[in-house]
Design an enzyme around this catalytic site. Structure first.
Site, PDB file in Angstrom:
ATOM      1  N   LYS A   1      54.080 149.980  -9.689  1.00  0.00           N
ATOM      2  CA  LYS A   1      53.095 148.923  -9.454  1.00  0.00           C
ATOM      3  C   LYS A   1      52.334 149.191  -8.154  1.00  0.00           C
ATOM      4  O   LYS A   1      52.937 149.417  -7.108  1.00  0.00           O
ATOM      5  CB  LYS A   1      53.804 147.572  -9.388  1.00  0.00           C
ATOM      6  CG  LYS A   1      54.566 147.242 -10.664  1.00  0.00           C
ATOM      7  CD  LYS A   1      55.415 145.997 -10.522  1.00  0.00           C
ATOM      8  CE  LYS A   1      56.524 146.167  -9.504  1.00  0.00           C
ATOM      9  NZ  LYS A   1      57.487 145.043  -9.489  1.00  0.00           N
TER      10      LYS A   1
ATOM     11  N   THR B   1      52.116 134.843  -4.167  1.00  0.00           N
ATOM     12  CA  THR B   1      52.558 135.940  -5.036  1.00  0.00           C
ATOM     13  C   THR B   1      54.075 136.094  -5.006  1.00  0.00           C
ATOM     14  O   THR B   1      54.598 137.152  -5.344  1.00  0.00           O
ATOM     15  CB  THR B   1      51.902 137.259  -4.599  1.00  0.00           C
ATOM     16  OG1 THR B   1      52.191 137.505  -3.210  1.00  0.00           O
ATOM     17  CG2 THR B   1      50.391 137.220  -4.817  1.00  0.00           C
TER      18      THR B   1
ATOM     19  N   GLY C   1      57.606 136.270  -6.203  1.00  0.00           N
ATOM     20  CA  GLY C   1      58.240 136.460  -7.505  1.00  0.00           C
ATOM     21  C   GLY C   1      57.438 137.250  -8.511  1.00  0.00           C
ATOM     22  O   GLY C   1      57.782 137.269  -9.700  1.00  0.00           O
ATOM     23  N   THR C   2      56.388 137.929  -8.071  1.00  0.00           N
ATOM     24  CA  THR C   2      55.567 138.676  -9.036  1.00  0.00           C
ATOM     25  C   THR C   2      56.364 139.783  -9.717  1.00  0.00           C
ATOM     26  O   THR C   2      56.224 140.016 -10.924  1.00  0.00           O
ATOM     27  CB  THR C   2      54.330 139.288  -8.360  1.00  0.00           C
ATOM     28  OG1 THR C   2      54.734 139.999  -7.187  1.00  0.00           O
ATOM     29  CG2 THR C   2      53.327 138.219  -7.979  1.00  0.00           C
ATOM     30  N   GLY C   3      57.204 140.484  -8.957  1.00  0.00           N
ATOM     31  CA  GLY C   3      57.981 141.573  -9.547  1.00  0.00           C
ATOM     32  C   GLY C   3      58.982 141.071 -10.570  1.00  0.00           C
ATOM     33  O   GLY C   3      59.117 141.652 -11.665  1.00  0.00           O
ATOM     34  N   CYS C   4      59.688 139.999 -10.244  1.00  0.00           N
ATOM     35  CA  CYS C   4      60.632 139.387 -11.184  1.00  0.00           C
ATOM     36  C   CYS C   4      59.908 138.941 -12.454  1.00  0.00           C
ATOM     37  O   CYS C   4      60.374 139.153 -13.574  1.00  0.00           O
ATOM     38  CB  CYS C   4      61.302 138.180 -10.540  1.00  0.00           C
ATOM     39  SG  CYS C   4      62.140 138.497  -8.974  1.00  0.00           S
TER      40      CYS C   4
END
Length: 269
Positions: A174, A206, A208-211
């Site tokens: 990402k 933003t 928690g975007t990865g989760c």
């Protein structure tokens, strides 16, 4: 058929990341969410103040309870915290025939470390080779490889391929940290590279975007979509969740994305 998606991750009581974000993202992508908690955190939009890992015996018991009773269509793995927890999860999942989407959670949005430095090797050597897809951001990719952080898409591609060479089937690296006008991710598989782009939305919310992305990806794979299509769908979902994040008013730091933005758009509420 509604897919059963298992998240193995830590808890975020503020609801923006971790198990709570995973359940929201899985549900918003029309999956049935199950959750094995690996650790409890005390955190909010401004940072992490405490972490208490769940015992290996309890993690094993949670996974066994699900395996003994419920079909698992895909697994998302998030915060594992330490080498003991990594080894526990690897052993408990032995023989499970379901795609594994590994989000190598290492550092929280506010900079607090969520994976002990000495556990990076365990993650890289024992869990990464079992993954169907790993979804690192640029700092996580650099940490796993022991290299400097990528500053352009060419280096992203090189590092993504290097991660795939460690044994996982595919890498979704990402590029949000690049800061370009578009948010660009690269999906690297046996068949080559797919570039995923979306307009960058300027917001501090933003958390928690990865989760959220990895859980959406797991759910789309659970629906049976081929990986490139599943990744496109997950990318569109997280982009929409970020675009509508400022509709929420949660905390004073890095707020969460809007997991149910599409539902709101449909109902007009």
């Amino acid at each position: 058929m509604i897919p059963n998606i298992l998240s193995i991750a830590g808890s975020d009581p503020s609801g923006g990341a971790g198990i709570q974000a995973d359940i929201k993202a899985i549900s918003a992508n029309d999956g049935y969410a199950m959750a094995v908690i690996t650790g409890l955190t005390a955190q909010n939009t401004q940072g992490v103040t405490a972490v208490d890992m769940v015992s290996p015996a309890m993690i094993t018991a949670q996974i066994k309870a699900i395996r003994d009773d419920i079909r698992i269509d895909a697994i998302k793995i998030g915060m594992l915290g330490d080498a003991v927890t990594i080894a526990t999860v690897v052993e408990a999942l032995e023989g499970v025939n379901a795609p594994i989407i590994l989000d190598p959670v290492m550092v929280a949005k506010g900079g607090d470390r969520l994976l002990a430095a000495e556990a990076v090797t365990a993650l890289r050597d024992t869990l990464l080779p079992r993954a169907t897809v790993i979804t690192p951001n640029l700092p996580e990719a650099a940490d796993l490889l022991g290299e400097g952080e990528a500053s352009d898409t060419n280096t992203m591609q090189i590092q993504g391929q290097a991660l795939r060479d460690l044994g996982c089937k595919a890498v979704l690296i990402k590029g949000g940290h690049l800061g370009d006008a578009d948010a660009t991710d690269l999906l690297i598989t046996d068949d080559g590279m797919t570039t995923l782009t979306a307009t960058r939305h300027r917001t501090k919310n933003t958390h928690g975007t990865g989760c959220t992305l990895s859980s959406a990806l797991a759910t789309q794979i659970g629906h049976g979509h081929p990986l490139p299509d599943a990744a496109q769908r997950a990318k569109a979902y997280i982009s929409g969740a970020i675009a509508k994040a400022d509709q929420l008013s949660v905390g004073h730091g890095h707020g969460p994305v809007h997991h149910f933005h599409a539902h709101q758009d449909r109902t007009g509420d």
